[in-house]
Design a protein around this motif. Sequence first.
Motif, PDB file in Angstrom:
ATOM      1  N   HIS A   6      -5.170   4.009  -0.388  1.00 46.08           N
ATOM      2  CA  HIS A   6      -6.304   3.254  -0.925  1.00 46.08           C
ATOM      3  C   HIS A   6      -6.216   1.801  -0.495  1.00 46.08           C
ATOM      4  O   HIS A   6      -5.188   1.364   0.032  1.00 46.08           O
ATOM      5  CB  HIS A   6      -6.382   3.350  -2.459  1.00 46.08           C
ATOM      6  N   GLU A  53      -9.412   0.801  -4.979  1.00 45.76           N
ATOM      7  CA  GLU A  53      -8.905   0.423  -6.300  1.00 45.76           C
ATOM      8  C   GLU A  53      -9.390  -0.987  -6.607  1.00 45.76           C
ATOM      9  O   GLU A  53      -9.217  -1.893  -5.790  1.00 45.76           O
ATOM     10  CB  GLU A  53      -7.362   0.448  -6.260  1.00 45.76           C
ATOM     11  N   HIS A  77      -4.388  -5.639  -1.369  1.00 40.17           N
ATOM     12  CA  HIS A  77      -3.347  -4.868  -0.681  1.00 40.17           C
ATOM     13  C   HIS A  77      -3.907  -3.617  -0.015  1.00 40.17           C
ATOM     14  O   HIS A  77      -5.007  -3.176  -0.321  1.00 40.17           O
ATOM     15  CB  HIS A  77      -2.216  -4.489  -1.651  1.00 40.17           C
ATOM     16  N   GLU A 127       1.502  -1.674   0.022  1.00 39.69           N
ATOM     17  CA  GLU A 127       2.019  -0.834  -1.056  1.00 39.69           C
ATOM     18  C   GLU A 127       2.391   0.521  -0.467  1.00 39.69           C
ATOM     19  O   GLU A 127       1.619   1.080   0.315  1.00 39.69           O
ATOM     20  CB  GLU A 127       0.922  -0.669  -2.124  1.00 39.69           C
TER      21      GLU A 127
END
Length: 133
Positions: A6, A53, A77, A127
């Motif tokens: 994501h 997200e 991110h 991430e």
Amino acid sequence: MKKIEHIGIAVKNLEVSNILYSKLFGVPPYKTETVESEHVNTSFFKIGKNKIELIEATDKNSPIARFIDKNGEGIHHIAFEVNDIKAEIKRLKHEGFKIINEVPKRGADHKLVAFLHPKSTNGVLIELCQEIK
Ligand code: ZN
């Protein structure tokens, strides 16, 4: 790494942004979730195979509050899915990347997560995430 899992976007107000992004994507978020340890509220949208997200700080000590103070709202991110997060942390550390979370922690959306320091990745916060089964 398997794929982009994501993209995380930092927002000031999740409720307002959920409405905005629901209009943009034509679908509402499929879930909203508070991650106490990170001091954030999150929501997730699915667009085809991709996920976005949205992240809002729940207090001033949240990393998201500090990010928005510094950079304003925007892309925060990029998350990559991995099969074995511990092995991947070990591999990347060996490659010289700066790991923020050497021990993966529980993130949103049933994931174990760890972040790489943007200083070691050309300014991009990365991430790693592994599905909790
Ligand atoms: Zn994320």
